[in-house]
Design an enzyme around this catalytic site. Structure first.
Site, PDB file in Angstrom:
ATOM      1  N   LYS A 293       0.835  -1.209   0.000  1.00 22.42           N
ATOM      2  CA  LYS A 293       0.000   0.000   0.000  1.00 22.42           C
ATOM      3  C   LYS A 293       0.870   1.260   0.000  1.00 22.42           C
ATOM      4  O   LYS A 293       0.703   2.141  -0.841  1.00 22.42           O
ATOM      5  CB  LYS A 293      -0.928   0.011   1.232  1.00 22.42           C
TER       6      LYS A 293
ATOM      7  N   ARG B 181     -11.051   0.036   7.675  1.00 26.28           N
ATOM      8  CA  ARG B 181     -10.797  -1.394   7.874  1.00 26.28           C
ATOM      9  C   ARG B 181     -11.994  -2.092   8.500  1.00 26.28           C
ATOM     10  O   ARG B 181     -11.893  -3.252   8.898  1.00 26.28           O
ATOM     11  CB  ARG B 181      -9.577  -1.594   8.776  1.00 26.28           C
TER      12      ARG B 181
ATOM     13  N   ARG C 283      11.508  -5.454   5.365  1.00 26.32           N
ATOM     14  CA  ARG C 283      11.197  -4.021   5.217  1.00 26.32           C
ATOM     15  C   ARG C 283      12.073  -3.162   6.124  1.00 26.32           C
ATOM     16  O   ARG C 283      12.331  -3.496   7.278  1.00 26.32           O
ATOM     17  CB  ARG C 283       9.737  -3.733   5.556  1.00 26.32           C
TER      18      ARG C 283
ATOM     19  N   ARG D 215      10.044  -1.337  11.871  1.00 30.93           N
ATOM     20  CA  ARG D 215       8.835  -1.064  12.644  1.00 30.93           C
ATOM     21  C   ARG D 215       8.680  -2.064  13.790  1.00 30.93           C
ATOM     22  O   ARG D 215       9.040  -3.229  13.633  1.00 30.93           O
ATOM     23  CB  ARG D 215       7.622  -1.152  11.714  1.00 30.93           C
TER      24      ARG D 215
ATOM     25  N   ARG E 124      -1.633  -9.581  12.388  1.00 34.66           N
ATOM     26  CA  ARG E 124      -2.190  -8.504  11.540  1.00 34.66           C
ATOM     27  C   ARG E 124      -2.965  -9.096  10.373  1.00 34.66           C
ATOM     28  O   ARG E 124      -4.002  -8.573   9.964  1.00 34.66           O
ATOM     29  CB  ARG E 124      -1.053  -7.602  11.041  1.00 34.66           C
TER      30      ARG E 124
END
Ligand code: AP5
Ligand code: ZN
Length: 207
Positions: free
Chosen positions: A13, A89, A124, A153, A164
């Site tokens: 995203k 969401r 990431r 993160r 998640r």
């Protein structure tokens, strides 16, 4: 243009939003980044939000809905158009916008297989200076200086991404059913330029 982009964790995203805003000049409104800014500011909302984010669960509506709505109603978003990343969401979050007469032109859903998502999360890295998203294998940093300052993160572990993902699966159908007439499903399991080409084709049709 008023656009929503959705998809499981690490489906791309944020990466696609960088490409979309570059071409279309929309105001990028990333729900997750706004929440992380709240955490960084050590506000009460930030402290509460972190408890949910640590568990990979949805942060309660009373925190998220106002936060996104305020950003959405600012003059720049209204003038340039907006790109909502990771919101809504749930159907109650969608209703929170409808109550204010806020309706998108397009709802983009990125589709990526689960094993690929885990690999993307683990690799990431983020540049705290520019906000740019990297991946050790797929989008490595341009030079040593950038490489040395990259961060990870707190929710980017294999264990947390599973939580998640579970939350995503629980909620995605309800949101999709709200926007089914304006939804475009995009194959997110391709190089980022190819993913963008699919999105670009859908956006061009709206102009
Ligand atoms: P959020 O920050 O939105 O996390 P997420 O939904 O899990 O999505 P990510 O940001 O992890 O991934 P992405 O899809 O943006 O992928 P990216 O482009 O970075 O939300 C975090 C938390 O906040 C939630 O868990 C929840 O607790 C809370 N929250 C957020 N919104 C909420 C809401 N509306 N209501 C309630 N709670 C909310 O890419 C990932 C990696 O893959 C990168 O390394 C990238 O370089 C790489 N990559 C990207 N595209 C490609 C490609 N095509 N090929 C190869 N690699 C690629
Ligand atoms: Zn993101």
């Amino acid at each position: 243009l008023k656009v929503m982009i959705s998809g499981p964790p690490a489906s791309g995203k944020g990466t696609q939003c960088e490409l979309i805003t570059k071409k279309y000049g929309l105001v990028h409104i990333p729900a997750g980044d706004l929440l992380r800014a709240e955490i960084a500011s050590a506000s009460e909302n930030g402290k509460r939000a972190k408890e949910y984010m640590e568990k990979g669960e949805l942060v309660p509506d009373e925190i998220v809905v106002m936060m996104v709505k305020e950003r959405l109603l600012q003059p720049d978003s209204q003038e340039k158009g907006w790109l909502l990343d990771g919101y809504p969401r749930s159907s109650s979050q969608a209703a929170g916008l409808e109550d204010f007469g806020i309706h998108p032109d397009l709802f983009i859903l990125l589709e990526v297989p689960e094993d690929i998502l885990v690999e993307r999360v683990v690799g990431r890295r983020l540049d705290p200076l520019t906000g740019k998203i990297y991946h050790l294998k797929y989008s490595p940093p341009e030079n040593e200086e950038i490489a040395s300052r990259l961060t990870q993160r707190f929710d980017d572990t294999e264990e947390k991404v599973k939580l998640r993902l579970h939350t995503h699966h629980q909620n995605v159908e309800a949101v999709l059913s709200k926007y089914k007439d304006i939804t475009v499903k995009v194959n997110g399991n391709a190089p980022k330029e190819n993913v963008f080409a699919q999105i670009d084709a859908a956006l061009t049709q709206l102009l």
